[in-house]
Structures are given as structure tokens and as C-alpha cells.
Design a protein around this motif. Structure first.
Motif, PDB file in Angstrom:
ATOM      1  N   UNK B 245      44.182  45.009  38.875  1.00  0.00           N
ATOM      2  CA  UNK B 245      44.984  44.358  37.838  1.00  0.00           C
ATOM      3  C   UNK B 245      44.312  44.475  36.471  1.00  0.00           C
ATOM      4  N   UNK B 246      42.974  44.597  36.478  1.00  0.00           N
ATOM      5  CA  UNK B 246      42.266  44.829  35.219  1.00  0.00           C
ATOM      6  C   UNK B 246      42.714  46.150  34.606  1.00  0.00           C
ATOM      7  N   UNK B 247      42.844  47.173  35.441  1.00  0.00           N
ATOM      8  CA  UNK B 247      43.269  48.490  34.971  1.00  0.00           C
ATOM      9  C   UNK B 247      44.706  48.445  34.463  1.00  0.00           C
ATOM     10  N   UNK B 248      45.449  47.443  34.924  1.00  0.00           N
ATOM     11  CA  UNK B 248      46.801  47.309  34.411  1.00  0.00           C
ATOM     12  C   UNK B 248      47.872  47.568  35.443  1.00  0.00           C
ATOM     13  N   UNK B 249      47.498  47.419  36.735  1.00  0.00           N
ATOM     14  CA  UNK B 249      48.486  47.677  37.776  1.00  0.00           C
ATOM     15  C   UNK B 249      49.238  46.423  38.192  1.00  0.00           C
ATOM     16  N   UNK B 250      48.911  45.268  37.558  1.00  0.00           N
ATOM     17  CA  UNK B 250      49.708  44.067  37.792  1.00  0.00           C
ATOM     18  C   UNK B 250      50.554  43.806  36.547  1.00  0.00           C
ATOM     19  N   UNK B 251      51.589  42.982  36.698  1.00  0.00           N
ATOM     20  CA  UNK B 251      52.386  42.633  35.524  1.00  0.00           C
ATOM     21  C   UNK B 251      51.488  41.892  34.542  1.00  0.00           C
ATOM     22  N   UNK B 252      51.628  42.160  33.225  1.00  0.00           N
ATOM     23  CA  UNK B 252      50.847  41.386  32.271  1.00  0.00           C
ATOM     24  C   UNK B 252      51.479  40.006  32.175  1.00  0.00           C
ATOM     25  N   UNK B 253      50.656  39.022  31.861  1.00  0.00           N
ATOM     26  CA  UNK B 253      51.183  37.675  31.738  1.00  0.00           C
ATOM     27  C   UNK B 253      51.096  36.883  33.017  1.00  0.00           C
ATOM     28  N   UNK B 254      50.730  37.515  34.129  1.00  0.00           N
ATOM     29  CA  UNK B 254      50.608  36.803  35.392  1.00  0.00           C
ATOM     30  C   UNK B 254      49.268  36.061  35.406  1.00  0.00           C
ATOM     31  N   UNK B 255      49.255  34.883  36.048  1.00  0.00           N
ATOM     32  CA  UNK B 255      48.016  34.116  36.138  1.00  0.00           C
ATOM     33  C   UNK B 255      47.141  34.722  37.225  1.00  0.00           C
ATOM     34  N   UNK B 256      46.345  35.702  36.845  1.00  0.00           N
ATOM     35  CA  UNK B 256      45.509  36.392  37.814  1.00  0.00           C
ATOM     36  C   UNK B 256      44.197  36.702  37.104  1.00  0.00           C
ATOM     37  N   UNK B 257      43.077  36.510  37.823  1.00  0.00           N
ATOM     38  CA  UNK B 257      41.770  36.604  37.166  1.00  0.00           C
ATOM     39  C   UNK B 257      41.525  37.987  36.558  1.00  0.00           C
ATOM     40  N   UNK B 258      41.879  39.029  37.293  1.00  0.00           N
ATOM     41  CA  UNK B 258      41.657  40.390  36.780  1.00  0.00           C
ATOM     42  C   UNK B 258      42.460  40.642  35.522  1.00  0.00           C
ATOM     43  N   UNK B 259      43.698  40.147  35.514  1.00  0.00           N
ATOM     44  CA  UNK B 259      44.555  40.315  34.332  1.00  0.00           C
ATOM     45  C   UNK B 259      43.953  39.573  33.131  1.00  0.00           C
ATOM     46  N   UNK B 260      43.434  38.364  33.406  1.00  0.00           N
ATOM     47  CA  UNK B 260      42.836  37.570  32.325  1.00  0.00           C
ATOM     48  C   UNK B 260      41.618  38.276  31.728  1.00  0.00           C
ATOM     49  N   UNK B 261      40.764  38.801  32.607  1.00  0.00           N
ATOM     50  CA  UNK B 261      39.588  39.529  32.123  1.00  0.00           C
ATOM     51  C   UNK B 261      40.050  40.696  31.256  1.00  0.00           C
ATOM     52  N   UNK B 262      41.071  41.397  31.723  1.00  0.00           N
ATOM     53  CA  UNK B 262      41.578  42.558  31.003  1.00  0.00           C
ATOM     54  C   UNK B 262      42.110  42.174  29.628  1.00  0.00           C
ATOM     55  N   UNK B 263      42.887  41.082  29.585  1.00  0.00           N
ATOM     56  CA  UNK B 263      43.470  40.662  28.309  1.00  0.00           C
ATOM     57  C   UNK B 263      42.405  40.175  27.337  1.00  0.00           C
ATOM     58  N   UNK B 264      41.347  39.579  27.892  1.00  0.00           N
ATOM     59  CA  UNK B 264      40.339  38.988  27.024  1.00  0.00           C
ATOM     60  C   UNK B 264      39.329  39.986  26.498  1.00  0.00           C
ATOM     61  N   UNK B 265      39.217  41.158  27.151  1.00  0.00           N
ATOM     62  CA  UNK B 265      38.107  42.046  26.815  1.00  0.00           C
ATOM     63  C   UNK B 265      38.191  42.598  25.399  1.00  0.00           C
ATOM     64  N   UNK B 266      39.415  42.709  24.846  1.00  0.00           N
ATOM     65  CA  UNK B 266      39.556  43.236  23.488  1.00  0.00           C
ATOM     66  C   UNK B 266      38.852  42.326  22.478  1.00  0.00           C
TER      67      UNK B 266
END
Lengths: 443, 308
Positions: B245-266
Motif C-alpha cells: 500500500x506504500x507503493x500505492x496499490x491500495x486506495x488512497x485515503x484508506x485508514x491503513x498504516x502503509x498508506x499513511x506512511x506513504x502519504x506522510x513521507x513527502x
């Protein structure tokens, strides 16, 4: 020991009759090799064995490690299927006579003659109800009591399982039956809810025996039941087995390498060597007048434990290793190690190879062997000198006297050495006394 | 009458029953597993995570209509930790980091439980068939397993998820397709080992059915390594799921730890560390906890130390 000694032959039908008849049973394991796993040979673990087990008797099956006795025990119990031959259960005397008459018929007729007996009594071919009856009546006790009891089951489940499988008992009835069985083997109610690891080796073997007794079988196959135990515990287990036999008219097939145990237990003995029966007979007759040098060698090895001196002259009787069962020796399979071998014992080309292995320098110079038969062929060496040397070795003291006697021809032409041995057939079992059979060319 | 060994004086034992003995044995096993401090530490973390997932609707106000979507507070973008209503700060798009962590634990639990149970069942079934039947079927199944094993798990899962399209469900699906292989291998090897025990032959001689022998003798004695591996994978799967999900294979905006890390890294370069660090810490703790418990289980269930 007032029990009548029973016979290997079908005509002497007394003493309750025959329980199990093993006829010409063989088990060959394929040797596979190469990337395609092609079959390149067969290990003949058991190679054509026949004998009967009679009701209420103990039949001792003895031999060295690797002679096929454990495999035979598993064949008899139906755990593994034979390559050829079959075990017959519960034959009446007329079927038994028909069975033995059929063994002498030519191949094609034999099948027709055996069809009815196979279908009704052969343990591989019998109908399912008969097979279930056989399953109930033939149980087994294994050597390793650690491995033969499921570590996650309580004693009540272990001993009660055969009763559950055959729907003989359940609930409190089952508990009482299990307690009864435990008491018969010297354990009790207090052991019902324990795991196998909470017991000593001897106690675990008692649990195994109780489990084997649960269905009140006619035959128990004992595969080295005491060889993993201390000597004192061994004696207790053997006495227990003897008492149970007297009480229940059990038959035992006692597989062991220990001759003193067999002498104590067995009514009759079958000696095996390299997958074949070499001698069979009543215990007394085998111990007093064994007719096969291999049995004598085993007994000499047993005496080694006794006072020094008594057996010293026989000490070196069994030298050398057991030959490869994938290429068993021709004639008498024991001739390569036999102290009293003669020229008729089946010396063959392979024996030259066995000798060559002791002369490594010559072995390296051997380039090819062409066989006309097992008894004649040509050995090709790298140079004429090596061929001459080999011929000299074959005529010298380095090889046994009977080998030289059997070697009819050994002539060198250049790098080639042509050899021919006296022809020999496989040695058949012949009668040596009442019920006593042995496979040896010596009288 | 003081002789303790006299049969008359023997204290009457409480009536034993099979159930009581089995329960006592399970109790002893639990004590043995928990006698290791690091295992207890792992257990405590797991319990905390589980209660967080369980009580999520009470810990935070669920987002309507889908609580697994991050709520957006457009008035509080990029707020640092300690902001009122946002104790762990907010993301670039105004998502509350604490909300993401709490509901993310549900997502992670869902992911690992679904993937582990599906793969354990598939792997055990295929490994059991291969080990029990043997011969050609074993050969064919194991060659298929070899093909799967020759591709790294992460890359393989990535490829499948990419083909199926970016969604969290597809991540679960792709992990299920990849992770059963290991269990099939372990199970087959175990079954071949256990099958050699004489108690299997003893059961055959008494005439028990093959199915009974499998369920009563073989499976229970073969299962331990699979249980240990499954526990370790509960952690590993969240790690790999988060990677995907960090790489972007999950929907953005979902409450998921990998997605959060991905969104925050910028934002890390500009000093906004919180949006990635807190969910990253959760992933780390989750994987660590299951690893500790898995190791503890392995030690406690080791057949060499386990009473045979």
C-alpha cells in the motif's frame, strides 16, 4: 513346553491347524538412478519365502540385520504388499493341500488352480469382510515403543482405539475393557490417563502389548519387541508374552536377531539369510543339530557372550560383510562367507569381483567384463601383465580352496582372461529330520 | 499406621478424567510458552493492538459513511502533534493521524487474519495431499510449488496486485495467492516425517481408515511448525501489505498504516515527521510482537523439548 511340535508340511495336520501360510513371498525394492529415475536394479529384501504359522505356536524368525526379517514381518501383517507370492489366512487342511499342490504346477496352470484360494484366503485379494476379520486377528508389536505409541494420545485412547475402530466398545464399557487389558499386562487403572512419555521403556512395551491384545487376536507379530530394553526388563516382557500365550492360545511370529531369546520363546525357528530361508525346524532340533553352517555361525556368535574359551574356536566364523542384496550370490547365498563351502556352492563371476575389491591395484586395471552367463565370461584388463597377475591370484592361496575347485577354466589370451565356473542351481530346502529343513549341499 | 507407603493409607486421588488431564496439559503448555519474558512482551503488545482494534468505534468517532476512510479536517492541514482534537497531528490532506492508527489496526488485523487463515488452509491441504498420496501427484504439486518459490514473495504479490488493479481487497487476494506455498512445503515435509512413525503402522494394522489416521495420528503431530510459521507470518504479512500500500496499490485515503506512511513521507523533508513516524512505529511493533510470540512458540513446542 508340552505343546506338540508342529510341522512345516501340510500333511501333519494336528495341534489346532494352520493359521497363516506364507507362500513364495517376495519383496523387491527398485533401485532408481539418473535424472529420469530409471529402474536399474532390484534390492531383493525378501526373495521367495514359504512357511506356516500354526495356531498357538511361537515361530522364531532369526537372521542378521538386513536379511529381510523385518520386511517379512511387515509382509505377513499386510502392512506392505509383496512383489510376488501371497500370505494365506485361515486355510483348512484341504485348501492347504491344494495350495501346496499348486506350487509345483507350471506358471499358467498355477494361476487357475490358485484363483479360488486367492480370492477367499489371500490377504491381498480377499473380500473386505474377510480382510476385516484378518485385521482383527493379526496384530503387531514394534521394536521402538517411543515411535509405536502416538505421543499425543492418552493410554486409554491408545489401548482402546482398536475397540473403537471395530465398534466393540464405547463409553464406560470401553474404560472397563481397557482397564482389564492393562491389568493383563501388569499395569492398572491408575495408568489410564497418562501419556506415553510418562512411562519407562518396559511399561511402554506393555502398553503396546495391551493394544495388540485388545481385539483378542489369533496372531501377534513381534518385531524385535525386547531388543530396545534392558536385560532384566527383557525377561519380564518375555515371561509376560509366554503367560499371555498360555492363557489365550496366541500364535506369535517372533522376529529377532537374538538367539538366546528365540531359544527361550520359540517352538520352531526359521533362519533367514539375504532374503531366503536357509533353515527351518523345531527349536530343539535346530539348537542340537543345526544343518546349515549359517545357523551354526549365528549360534557361535551367541556363545561369544558366555565364558571365554567355549566358543573361541568358532570366533572368526562369520567374517566379511553381507553381500549386496541387489546382486545376491548364486547357488547358496551364504557361500561367500561360509567356512565349509564346497565347489558345488555356486561360485560365479561376481565372486571374482568380490575378490578384486580386495586387490585394488588389479581392480583399477580391469576395463571390461563380458558375461556369457553368471558362471562364464571374459575379463578384459588394461595390459597383458595385469591379466596374468589376475590369473595368478585366482590360482593362489589368496582365494578360498572351494573357489579354485569350482573354477574350471582360467586362460589368458593377451589382455583377456577367460573364466568358467562349475554350473550350480539355487540350493533347495531339503529334509534333515522330522519337520527340519535346510538349504545346504552338505549332508 | 504412619507408614506412608502402606496401601491402606494411600490418599484417594481425585477422579481423573481424560478431559481433566488434557486441560491440565494445555495449562502446562501455556505456562511453558509464557515463561519466556520476551514472549510475554510480544503478547502484551498484541493484546493492546487487539483491544485498540476492538474498541476503535469508542476511541474515536467513526467516520461516516465508511469508517475505514480517513476523516478530513480541511481547517487543520499539516498540524503538528499536540494540536487540540489532533493529538498526533494531521496529514497533508487534514487526516487525523491518531484516527488512522486506530482504524488502521483493524485493517491490519483483517489483512493478516484473512491471509493467514486462507493460506494455512490451502497450504495444509495441498501439502497433505502431496505428502499422503505421494508418487506422481506429489511430484506435480511440488513442481508447482517450486515455480512459486522461485519468485520472491514481495515481487510476486506486487505483480499480481498490479494486474488486479489498486485496491486493498486486491492486496489481500494477491497475498493469499502467494503465501500458501510455504505452508504446503512445510506440511508435506512434516507429513512424510510423521508417516514413518510406527504408530501410523499400528493404526493401519488395527484397520483404521486413512482419513482417521490422517486426522488422529498424522496431522496433530505434523502441525507444530505450521502453527509457528503462521504466527510469524501474522507479522510479516502486515509488513508486506504495508509495503504494497506504500507503493500505492491500495486506495488512497484508506485508514491503513502503509498508506499513511506513504502519504506522510513527502513532508518528512520539510520537518513534518509525525505523519509517517507514528504509523511506521505501529507496523514495526506489530511485526515485532508476532515475531517474539512466534519464536516463543517455536521454543515451547520444539519436539526435542516437548514431552514425547
Amino acid at each position: 513346553m508340552t505343546r506338540l511340535q508342529s510341522s512345516f508340511t501340510p500333511d501333519a495336520s494336528k495341534d489346532g491347524g494352520t493359521l497363516l501360510s506364507v507362500r513364495d513371498v517376495a519383496k523387491h525394492y527398485p533401485i532408481r538412478s539418473g535424472a529420469l529415475q530409471r529402474v536399474v536394479g532390484q534390492v531383493r529384501a525378501v526373495d521367495g519365502v514359504s512357511f506356516d504359522i500354526r495356531r498357538g505356536e511361537t515361530l522364531g524368525l532369526v537372521g542378521e540385520s538386513g536379511c529381510g526379517k523385518t520386511t517379512l514381518g511387515r509382509l505377513v501383517s499386510g502392512l506392505i504388499a509383496p512383489t510376488s507370492g501371497q500370505t494365506y489366512y485361515d486355510l483348512d487342511s484341504s485348501s492347504l493341500a491344494a495350495l501346496d499342490a499348486a506350487q509345483t504346477l507350471p506358471e499358467a496352470e498355477r494361476h487357475a488352480a490358485l484363483a479360488a484360494i486367492n480370492a477367499a484366503h489371500g490377504i491381498e485379494t480377499m473380500p473386505i469382510e474377510a480382510k476385516n476379520r484378518f485385521r482383527r486377528n493379526c496384530q503387531m508389536v514394534f521394536q521402538d515403543s517411543f515411535s509405536s505409541l502416538n505421543p499425543r494420545h492418552l493410554v486409554i485412547d491408545l489401548v482402546g482405539r482398536p475397540l473403537r475402530v471395530h465398534k466393540e466398545a464405547s463409553g464406560s464399557d470401553l474404560t472397563e475393557r481397557v482397564v482389564e487389558l492393562l491389568e493383563q499386562v501388569g499395569l492398572g487403572r491408575q495408568h489410564l490417563y497418562r501419556y506415553p512419555h510418562q512411562f519407562s521403556g518396559g511399561q511402554r512395551q506393555r502398553i503396546s502389548i495391551a493394544r495388540a491384545l485388545a481385539l483378542d487376536p489369533e496372531l501377534i507379530i513381534l518385531d524385535e519387541p525386547t531388543s530396545a530394553l534392558d536385560v532384566s526388563v527383557q525377561a519380564q516382557i518375555l515371561n509376560l508374552l509366554n503367560d499371555l500365550q498360555a492363557e489365550r492360545n496366541l500364535a506369535y511370529l517372533f522376529v529377532t536377531h537374538d538367539l538366546s531369546v528365540v531359544e527361550h520363546m520359540a517352538d520352531r525357528i526359521v533362519t533367514m539369510y539375504l532374503g531366503k530361508v536357509v533353515e527351518a525346524g523345531p527349536t530343539r532340533s535346530i539348537f542340537d543339530a543345526s544343518a546349515h553352517p549359517y545357523t551354526r555361525a549365528l549360534m557361535a556368535a551367541k556363545l561369544d557372550l558366555g565364558p571365554a574359551g567355549a566358543a573361541s574356536e568358532n570366533k572368526a566364523v562369520l567374517d566379511g560383510a553381507v553381500p549386496d542384496p541387489a546382486r545376491p550370490p548364486r547357488g547358496c547365498r551364504f557361500h561367500t562367507r561360509c567356512p565349509v563351502a564346497t565347489a558345488q556352492c555356486g561360485w560365479e563371476i561376481d565372486d571374482i569381483v568380490r575378490i578384486l575389491e580386495r586387490h585394488e591395484a588389479l581392480c583399477d586395471t580391469l576395463t571390461d567384463v563380458t558375461r556369457e552367463s553368471d558362471f562364464a565370461g571374459t575379463l578384459v584388463f588394461e595390459d597383458a601383465d595385469a591379466a596374468q597377475k589376475m590369473a595368478a591370484v585366482l590360482a593362489s592361496e589368496a582365494v578360498p580352496q572351494p573357489f579354485r575347485d569350482a573354477l574350471e577354466l582360467a586362460e589368458t589370451t593377451g589382455t583377456k582372461l577367460r573364466v568358467r565356473f562349475r554350473q550350480a542351481e539355487d540350493i533347495k530346502l531339503t529334509r534333515r529330520g522330522p519337520d527340519h529343513l535346510a538349504a545346504c549341499v552338505l549332508g | 499406621m504412619t507408614d506412608a507407603s502402606s496401601p491402606l493409607r494411600r490418599p484417594s486421588l481425585p477422579r481423573e478424567t481424560a478431559l481433566r488431564v488434557r486441560m491440565r496439559r494445555s495449562g502446562e503448555l501455556a505456562v511453558k510458552i509464557l515463561s519466556n519474558p520476551t514472549t510475554i512482551f510480544g503478547f502484551v503488545i498484541i493484546l493492546l493492538m487487539l483491544s485498540m482494534a476492538l474498541f476503535a468505534p469508542w476511541l474515536t468517532t467513526p467516520n461516516a459513511p465508511d469508517p475505514y476512510q480517513m476523516p478530513r479536517d480541511w481547517g487543520a492541514l499539516r498540524m503538528p502533534p499536540g494540536t487540540p482534537n489532533h493529538p498526533l497531528g494531521t496529514t497533508n490532506t487534514g487526516g487525523d493521524v491518531l484516527y488512522g492508527i486506530i482504524w488502521g489496526s483493524r485493517t491490519s488485523l483483517q489483512l493478516s487474519i484473512i491471509v493467514v487463515s486462507v493460506t494455512v488452509v490451502i497450504g495444509t491441504a495441498i501439502g497433505s495431499i502431496a505428502g499422503m498420496v505421494g508418487g506422481k501427484i506429489d511430484e506435480i504439486l511440488m513442481r508447482i510449488v517450486d515455480v512459486f518459490l522461485s519468485i520472491p514473495e514481495l515481487i510476486f504479490a506486487l505483480a499480481i496486485a498490479a494486474i488486479l488493479g489498486p485496491s486493498f481487497t486486491n492486496i489481500i487476494l494477491s497475498l493469499c495467492l502467494v503465501f500458501w506455498v510455504k505452508y504446503a512445503r512445510i506440511m508435506r515435509a512434516q507429513i512424510i516425517l510423521v508417516k514413518q512413525n510406527d504408530y501410523v503402522d499400528a493404526a493401519r494394522i488395527m484397520g483404521d481408515s486413512r482419513l482417521n489416521i490422517y486426522f488422529r495420528d498424522i496431522l496433530p503431530n505434523a502441525a507444530t511448525p505450521v502453527i509457528v510459521q503462521a504466527t510469524l507470518d501474522m507479522g510479516a504479512i502486515v509488513l508486506i501489505g504495508a509495503t504494497l500500500s506504500f507503493i500505492g496499490l491500495a486506495e488512497s485515503g484508506i485508514a491503513e498504516w502503509g498508506v499513511l506512511v506513504s502519504e506522510g513521507q513527502a513532508g518528512i523533508a520539510s520537518g513534518r515527521w509525525w505523519a509517517s513516524t507514528f504509523p511506521g512505529l505501529m507496523i514495526f511493533l506489530w511485526a515485532l510482537a508476532f515475531n517474539l510470540v512466534g519464536d516463543g512458540l517455536r521454543d515451547a513446542l520444539d519436539p526435542r523439548t516437548e514431552g514425547r
